[in-house]
Structures are given as structure tokens and as C-alpha cells.
Design an enzyme around this catalytic site. Structure first.
Site, PDB file in Angstrom:
ATOM      1  N   ASP A 187       0.810  -1.226   0.000  1.00  0.00           N
ATOM      2  CA  ASP A 187       0.000   0.000   0.000  1.00  0.00           C
ATOM      3  C   ASP A 187       0.844   1.277   0.000  1.00  0.00           C
ATOM      4  O   ASP A 187       0.328   2.354  -0.299  1.00  0.00           O
ATOM      5  CB  ASP A 187      -0.917   0.035   1.233  1.00  0.00           C
ATOM      6  CG  ASP A 187      -1.806  -1.191   1.336  1.00  0.00           C
ATOM      7  OD1 ASP A 187      -2.051  -1.830   0.296  1.00  0.00           O
ATOM      8  OD2 ASP A 187      -2.241  -1.507   2.456  1.00  0.00           O
ATOM      9  N   ARG A 202      -5.972   0.023   0.682  1.00  0.00           N
ATOM     10  CA  ARG A 202      -6.695   0.501   1.877  1.00  0.00           C
ATOM     11  C   ARG A 202      -7.067   1.971   1.748  1.00  0.00           C
ATOM     12  O   ARG A 202      -7.656   2.360   0.757  1.00  0.00           O
ATOM     13  CB  ARG A 202      -5.876   0.241   3.146  1.00  0.00           C
ATOM     14  CG  ARG A 202      -5.764  -1.219   3.494  1.00  0.00           C
ATOM     15  CD  ARG A 202      -5.331  -1.403   4.912  1.00  0.00           C
ATOM     16  NE  ARG A 202      -4.057  -0.721   5.154  1.00  0.00           N
ATOM     17  CZ  ARG A 202      -3.457  -0.661   6.324  1.00  0.00           C
ATOM     18  NH1 ARG A 202      -4.015  -1.222   7.374  1.00  0.00           N
ATOM     19  NH2 ARG A 202      -2.309  -0.067   6.472  1.00  0.00           N
TER      20      ARG A 202
END
Ligand code: F6P
Length: 352
Positions: free
Chosen positions: A130, A174
Site C-alpha cells: 500500500d 486501503r
């Protein structure tokens, strides 16, 4: 010196490269014994510990392998209950560890910080596809994920063009849009939707309508944490025994359902999912992970515990675990790549 090492949280390409570098560096430079803890914190906080000594040969030939030879878990949390914490501290003592290298994301760094406050000498190594860990401008695994998504977007382009469709591709990431932004640019997406910018459905529909007239197809790259203005996150599931129980996913399908009634073209959604986390790390990630592993070994050898390896302005360094555990690193709205996207006419779903 006897040093433990574990990989915690979701896996990511490059973990084995870190394991190899930590082990080789510690064996070569201070004849340390390196103990691999199996399945992340799960191997340290249960009734019995699960571990094995890692020799030079054990880590030879794993540089380019995806996943982690140690296994991982994103459920076990030694800080979840006092007995789990006590058990973990007792296991660290019983294993005779002079230090512990924790390779993980922000959840693992929060646990590492908690254990370090209770006296466990810990060095953290940031890992995540991420790219959202504070203090680390580039985490290994990210480059590989971007390459995978870029490849998928290229494939989506040709099928979208053939059928004159609106193709929506959902990436992981996310609450941060790094993967969607970089891969969206590299894969020539027409619209990139990030968690950091709530999208205006009218704008997205207008861009697709305009393209229906001219190019006849549209590719949208959307981060899983994106949401419409005034709308909510799309949650795929909750994993209650995980340090971070919310799993995002499915926003591509939600957007498809919002867009379809407004367009003539057919709208299709693809959720890339865990394919972004699997497979061999890119050369960039192999090198970065090797540097991170070696840097972690240097921190261990110089007794700099309670710290996490960092990369800032292209330089390796370290910060306090407490700092690293605090927050996510989001895409700033004035980031050069955001500006580039806007300036070359990629829509970010912002209202005019
Ligand atoms: O943090 C890495 C990540 O792959 C996120 O991008 C994603 O939201 C999450 O982990 C998925 O976790 P799990 O493997 O538990 O479904």
C-alpha cells in the site's frame, strides 16, 4: 547474539529478500544465530512457540521468491489480552532472544511498539504494497503491485476498446491511493479515483459520456478505499480477531451500479484483489528489500532498538517505532503525480 525475526500482517513481494539480507548480514558481520518465528506473532503469542534457526543455506536462493518462507498472520495480536502479552514476553525470554526483527505494516509496528515499551528489544522493517507507512516514502512490494496493476490495465484497455465498454479496475491500497495513482498513470487510465478525493458521480459520468462520443471506451482505475462525495466506504468483510478488522473491497461494483443507469455503454468491473500481493518481486523491490534488511541488521548490531527502518528523500534511516505506528501516509492533494494527472487531462472525479 541470538536474534529472532518474524513477518507479520499481509504478505508482500520482497519479504524473503528482507529475511535473506537480515540473516546474511547478521551471520556474516557478527556470527549471530538467527531464529525465524513461524506465522508472525501467532508463532510467539500462543501456548507454544513455533520457530526454527535460519542458516545461511536456508536463506540462499530465496531473493526472488514471492510470499514469506516464515509464514505470516494478520490475526494474532500479543497485545489483545494481558495473558497473551505475558505469554509473548515469556516466550521471548525462553527463546533467549537478544533482539527481534519485526517485518510488517502499521498494525505490526503498533504491536512492535507495544512490546518494545514492555522491554523487548525490537527493530521494525516496514512492508506493504500500500506504500502507506509513515516515514517511509517507498516500501518494498509497492513497485511489484504497481507493475501487476499496470499489466492488468493494459489488458483491460484492449478488451474495453473492442467492446466499447466502460471498464472499472479496483486496486488494493486501503485508505491510501498510491497504487491506484501510479498504476493508473502507468496503465493510461482515463479516470483515477483515490481514497483521498471523494469522487463526484456526475463528473465521472460526464467524462464517460464525452468519451462515448469520441473514443467509445473508458478505463477507470479506482482504489478500494475511494468513495463518492457524501457516501460511505465499501467494506467487504470484518475480521474481528485482526488488529485492523475492516477489509475493504467491492467499490468497483458499487461504482458500476451507480454509473450504468447514466450511460449507454455497458459498464464492467474487475477487482484485482490478492493477485497484487503475489508473485516475484520486481528488481527494484529486491534491491530495496535487501537494503532494508541490511539496515535492520545494522540497527540490531549497534543496539538501536525501538526503531523502524525508513527511506526518506532517497536515504535509508530510522525513526522511533512510536512515530511509525501512529498514522497512515496518504497521497497529498498537491503531490506532483496528482498534478500531472490533472494537467494531462486524467479525471480524478473532482467536480468542475
Ligand atoms: O495492506 C495490504 C492489503 O493487501 C490491503 O491493500 C488490503 O486492503 C488488505 O491488505 C487485504 O487484507 P487481507 O489479505 O486480510 O484480505
Amino acid at each position: 547474539m541470538r536474534i529472532g525475526m518474524l513477518t507479520g500482517g499481509g504478505d508482500c513481494p520482497g519479504l524473503n529478500a528482507v529475511i535473506r539480507a537480515v540473516t546474511k548480514s547478521l551471520i556474516r558481520q557478527c556470527h549471530a544465530e538467527v531464529v525465524g518465528i513461524v506465522d508472525g506473532f501467532a508463532g510467539l503469542c500462543g501456548e507454544v512457540t513455533r520457530s526454527r534457526v535460519l542458516s545461511w543455506d536456508d536463506v540462499s536462493g530465496i531473493l526472488m521468491q514471492g510470499g514469506t518462507i516464515l509464514g505470516t498472520s494478520n490475526k494474532a495480536n500479543p497485545l489483545s489480552a494481558p495473558y497473551a502479552t505475558a505469554q509473548t514476553l515469556a516466550h521471548v525470554k525462553r527463546l533467549g532472544l537478544d533482539g527481534l526483527v519485526v517485518i510488517g505494516g502499521d498494525g505490526s509496528m503498533a504491536i512492535a511498539h507495544g512490546l518494545s515499551e514492555r522491554g523487548v528489544p525490537i527493530v521494525g522493517v516496514p512492508k506493504t504494497i500500500d506504500n502507506d507507512i509513515t516515514g517511509c516514502e517507498r516500501s518494498f512490494g509497492f513497485d511489484t503491485a504497481v507493475a501487476t496493476v499496470t499489466d492488468a490495465l493494459e489488458r483491460i484497455q484492449t478488451t474495453g476498446q473492442s467492446h466499447s465498454r466502460v471498464m472499472i479496475v479496483e486496486t488494493m491500497g486501503r485508505y491510501a491511493g498510491w497504487i491506484a495513482l501510479e498504476a493508473g498513470l502507468a496503465g493510461a487510465a482515463d479516470i483515477i479515483l483515490l481514497p483521498e478525493i471523494d469522487y463526484d458521480l456526475n463528473t465521472v459520468a460526464q467524462v464517460c459520456l464525452a468519451r462515448e462520443q469520441r473514443e467509445r471506451y473508458t478505463v477507470i482505475c479506482i482504489g478500494e478505499g475511494a468513495k463518492p462525495r457524501g457516501g460511505a466506504l465499501t467494506v467487504e468483510r470484518r475480521i474481528e480477531d485482526s488488529p485492523d478488522p475492516i477489509r475493504l473491497g467491492g467499490v468497483a461494483h458499487a461504482l458500476r451500479d451507480q454509473l450504468q443507469p447514466r450511460l449507454r455503454s455497458e459498464v464492467r468491473a474487475t477487482v484485482l484483489g490478492h493477485v497484487q500481493r503475489g508473485g516475484r518481486p520486481t528488481p527494484f523491490d529486491r534491491v530495496l528489500a535487501t537494503q532494508f534488511g541490511n539496515q535492520a541488521a545494522q540497527l540490531v548490531m549497534t543496539g538501536q532498538f525501538g526503531r523502524m527502518v525508513t527511506l526518506q528523500q532517497g536515504r535509508l534511516g530510522s525513526i522511533q517505532l512510536a512515530q511509525a505506528a501512529q498514522q497512515h501516509r496518504h497521497v497529498p492533494l498537491d503531490h506532483p503525480l496528482v498534478q500531472t494527472a490533472r494537467q494531462i487531462g486524467v479525471s480524478l472525479g473532482e467536480s468542475a
